[in-house]
Design an enzyme around this catalytic site. Structure first.
Site, mmCIF file in Angstrom:
data_model
loop_
_atom_site.group_PDB
_atom_site.id
_atom_site.type_symbol
_atom_site.label_atom_id
_atom_site.label_comp_id
_atom_site.label_asym_id
_atom_site.label_seq_id
_atom_site.Cartn_x
_atom_site.Cartn_y
_atom_site.Cartn_z
ATOM 1 N N ARG A 1 0.851 -1.185 0.000
ATOM 2 C CA ARG A 1 0.000 0.000 0.000
ATOM 3 C C ARG A 1 0.887 1.235 0.000
ATOM 4 N NH1 ARG A 1 -2.568 0.390 6.189
ATOM 5 N NH2 ARG A 1 -0.767 1.433 7.088
ATOM 6 N N ASN B 1 -4.478 9.154 3.834
ATOM 7 C CA ASN B 1 -4.295 8.491 5.120
ATOM 8 C C ASN B 1 -2.850 8.648 5.551
ATOM 9 O OD1 ASN B 1 -5.496 6.714 7.207
ATOM 10 N ND2 ASN B 1 -3.867 5.307 6.585
ATOM 11 N N GLU B 2 -2.648 9.158 6.726
ATOM 12 C CA GLU B 2 -1.299 9.240 7.307
ATOM 13 C C GLU B 2 -0.245 9.655 6.267
ATOM 14 O OE1 GLU B 2 -0.596 5.501 9.348
ATOM 15 O OE2 GLU B 2 -1.580 6.259 11.125
ATOM 16 N N GLU C 1 -7.377 6.983 15.174
ATOM 17 C CA GLU C 1 -7.094 5.542 15.179
ATOM 18 C C GLU C 1 -6.412 5.157 16.477
ATOM 19 O OE1 GLU C 1 -4.633 3.989 12.105
ATOM 20 O OE2 GLU C 1 -5.703 5.030 10.512
ATOM 21 N N TRP D 1 2.121 -4.956 13.950
ATOM 22 C CA TRP D 1 3.322 -4.502 13.255
ATOM 23 C C TRP D 1 4.549 -4.407 14.149
ATOM 24 C CZ3 TRP D 1 4.028 -0.009 15.881
ATOM 25 C CH2 TRP D 1 2.898 0.722 16.271
ATOM 26 N N HIS E 1 -4.257 -7.909 13.519
ATOM 27 C CA HIS E 1 -4.446 -6.625 14.214
ATOM 28 C C HIS E 1 -5.817 -6.650 14.871
ATOM 29 C CE1 HIS E 1 -4.723 -2.307 14.934
ATOM 30 N NE2 HIS E 1 -3.489 -2.149 14.505
#
Ligand code: GAL
Ligand code: ZN
Length: 696
Positions: free
Chosen positions: A116, A154-155, A308, A316, A359
């Site tokens: 990603r 995102n981020e 989040e 991770w 996760h």
């Protein structure tokens, strides 16, 4: 747009929910999701963050029916949506057709798709495609009643060293410096034969035989942050063409070095932050508080959103400890105490496939009949009961200075020591504050819009870079009656990483009343420090890592080095400047007596800031007229209400809150119990109590 978050919380109360990735599931699961969300008290979900390939499987071929259905389902269930422009992870077709859209690392490796986030922020192909899909999403859903907020990307944090990024870097430098002569002067390129004779010669700091030019490195960091900000703005502009007023944001990552969030905050309608404190760290609670204080600082002291967090384990880290529901509750209510008006998670439903299958999520793969999900439900119910805290100000009187330029510069290579990590120093100072029961905003020294005068005490634990304007602001703050504690290796360099000329810290030495002539790494084991000033005689401490060869230029010497390379030099000093006071702490100072905590306690006393410490692991915070007390420890503790009230806002201390319930009675907002204001309450392990003064 200020007040973006209030628009949501006025309507929805405390926000509760998380990333929802329906593209990974079929219809039956969506229905179950929505039903379970309702039962859990979920009122907001972030949809579509990684849905680009599902929405546009081939270039220009759109597939929206599934998202129409999901948004309708959510809306029918009364669940609001934070809708993403899905540009964080381009589909394979982009990289396949436009290999130049893929990012290049500093050593020239081109990163592939199949993961990603694989895009070059300068790539026209990426930007065109990202604008096109955002346009489709915004046009189609701007009037959808479920949508209450927009989530661009995102981020943001991508870095690329490709030729196109090199060109963009040169454009950025031209705008900043105008002429090559000015750039050469700013970067001091006479060092090591680096003078540029043509703009085309300038490159990003790619892998090179030896150390890079520090000024070039710093400018590349700034450029990288600005480039991503451009991308974010491009996405926001697309949304704004279709929706003129719902808030637009993206998620920051606390102490993440990739972008300078202070440059972004004006474009963020909501300050949204992701946080994954490591349950294995003994300092997890204190460090989580620091991240919250940074988010609040970015929000100008106002409310912010946790975009989040993990319901239990992440996947991770090398070894991913789980988190009990009780511990999760402490983290969520701690953030709430620190000004957070929403608790969102990554993610709603645990994935069965893909890299994040281990996760945790609000709804585990094992289903609703699990401790994690039951904990999520009861937390949702509690947050509904705490709605009154929304928008209330956090009571704090102290600031911790921290800015990205200084961080970036102080982590470059070829310093006196690589062991003085600025973030670790900030955390070490903050852990002492936390133990002393003091809440502080994290604010940048290098921005003129921070009102230092709002704080009784300002701490600068790791201010390696100090430009003259920032020094002038600190000077004025102290001269006007402020109190400042200055840490080691501070004020050493300017904003391009050049050392200030003269005794250090050159721009601030007159304010501190001390000056240093050399930075001196200390031998392993450190040096002994002897305290000799009035009231501190007999304390002993140890100086570690780095000290400074400092003399007093008028300051009162409180401690000197007793042995080692700095024997006889000043380690700690205090100085009057104008109507204020400064403290100089020239080294990393460890206890047991005569350590950093002792200096900070003395400085807090001196500045008139009361201490709220209630014993190990117990944190107390006042938000509005509400006291939040958290036992972060795995053992029982007690809460002394009289002591907690004594450090609260003046309205509480002076008992002037207009109410028909006396302010010396506190009401537990979660249980309804009333407590006498001088009671001592038991706190079970990982317990949290939320107590309101006056009528709740
Ligand atoms: C964040 C990211 C999420 C998810 C999460 C896992 O960095 O935004 O998409 O990957 O980490 O902890
Ligand atoms: Zn690039």
């Amino acid at each position: 747009m200020a007040g973006g978050l209030a628009r949501l919380t006025d309507e929805l109360g405390i926000l509760y929910g998380g990333d929802y990735n329906p593209e990974q599931w079929d219809r039956e699961v969506w229905r179950e999701d929505v039903a379970l969300m309702r039962e859990a008290g979920v009122n907001l979900v972030t949809v579509g963050v990684f849905s680009w390939s599902h929405l546009e499987p081939r270039p220009g071929e759109y597939r929206f029916a599934w998202l129409d259905e999901v948004l309708d389902l959510l809306h029918d269930a009364g669940i609001a949506v934070d809708l993403a422009t899905p540009v964080a992870s381009p589909p394979p077709w982009l990289g396949h057709r436009h290999p130049e859209s893929l990012p290049t690392t500093a050593d020239g490796t081109v990163l592939s798709y199949g993961s990603r986030n694989q895009f070059c922020p300068s790539s026209d192909a990426y930007r065109t495609a990202a604008v096109a899909i955002a346009e489709q999403v915004a046009a189609r859903y701007a009037r959808h009643p479920a949508v209450r907020m927009w989530h661009a990307g995102n981020e943001y944090g991508q870095v690329c060293f490709c030729d196109r990024c090199a060109e963009r870097f040169r454009d950025w430098l031209r705008a900043r410096y105008g002429t090559l002569d000015d750039l050469n002067a700013a970067w001091a390129t006479a060092v090591w034969s680096q003078e540029y004779g043509d703009w085309a010669e300038i490159l990003p700091p790619r892998v090179a035989p030896y150390h890079h030019n520090p000024a070039q490195e710093l400018d590349f960091r700034r450029f990288g942050s600005d480039l991503l900000l451009d991308l974010y703005r491009e996405q926001k502009a697309v949304v704004r063409r279709h929706d003129r007023d719902r808030p637009v944001t993206t998620n920051l990552m606390g102490f993440f070095g990739g972008i300078d969030p202070h440059d972004w905050r004006a474009d963020l309608d909501v300050v949204a932050d992701d946080a994954y404190p490591d349950p294995a760290s003994p300092d997890a609670a204190a460090d989580a508080a620091l991240v919250n204080h940074l988010a609040r600082g970015l929000a100008g002291g106002g409310s912010w959103l946790r975009m989040e967090q993990a319901a239990s384990a992440v996947s991770w880290r090398e070894h991913n400890l789980t988190k009990s529901p009780e511990r999760l509750r402490t983290e969520v209510l701690q953030a709430l105490a620190h000004g957070c008006d929403g608790a969102l998670f990554f993610q709603w439903r645990q994935a069965r496939s893909g890299p994040e299958r281990f996760h945790s999520a609000m709804l585990p793969v094992a289903g609703a009949d699990t401790a994690v999900h039951q904990g999520v439900r009861s937390l949702g119910a509690e947050l509904r009961a705490l709605r009154g805290l929304v928008g209330e100000p956090v009571h704090r009187r102290v600031a911790l200075l921290w800015d990205w330029t200084s961080w970036w510069a102080a982590t470059q290579v070829a310093l006196p020591t690589a062991r003085l990590d600025p973030l670790a120093t900030l955390q070490a100072w903050h852990r002492e504050l936390w133990r002393l029961g003091v809440v502080a905003d994290v604010v940048p020294a290098d921005r003129a819009d921070v009102a230092l005068h709002d704080y009784d005490l300002v701490l600068a634990p790791a201010q390696y870079v100090l430009d003259n304007d920032s020094a002038a602001r600190l000077d004025a703050y102290v001269a006007g009656g402020g109190h400042l504690v200055w840490g080691p290796f501070g004020g050493v360099a300017d904003g391009l990483s050049h050392l200030h000329a003269g005794r250090s810290p050159a721009p601030l030495r007159h304010v501190l009343g001390v000056s240093a002539e050399e930075w001196v790494p200390l031998p392993d084991g450190g040096s002994a420090v002897a305290w000799s000033g009035a009231g501190v005689e007999g304390l002993r401490g140890t100086a570690a890592t780095l000290g400074e060869r400092t003399r007093s230029d008028g300051a009162d010497v409180l401690a000197t080095y007793d042995d080692g390379p700095l024997a006889g030099c000043v380690a700690v000093a205090r100085h009057a400047h104008g109507s204020g006071r400064t403290w100089y702490v020239g080294t990393a100072l460890a206890g047991p007596a005569g350590g950093l905590g002792d200096v900070l306690r003395a400085a807090l006393d001196d500045a008139g800031v009361p201490l709220g410490g209630q014993g190990p692991g117990v944190e107390t915070v006042w938000r509005g007229g509400v006291l939040v007390a958290i036992n972060h420890a795995d053992r029982a503790a007690t809460l002394d209400l009289a002591a907690a009230r004594a450090v609260g806002p003046a309205a509480v201390r002076d008992a002037t809150v207009p109410t028909d319930v006396p302010t010396d009675v506190l009401t537990d907002l979660l249980t309804g119990a009333r407590h006498d204001g001088s009671a001592t309450l038991p706190l079970a392990p990982y317990d949290v109590v939320v107590l309101a003064t006056g009528r709740p």
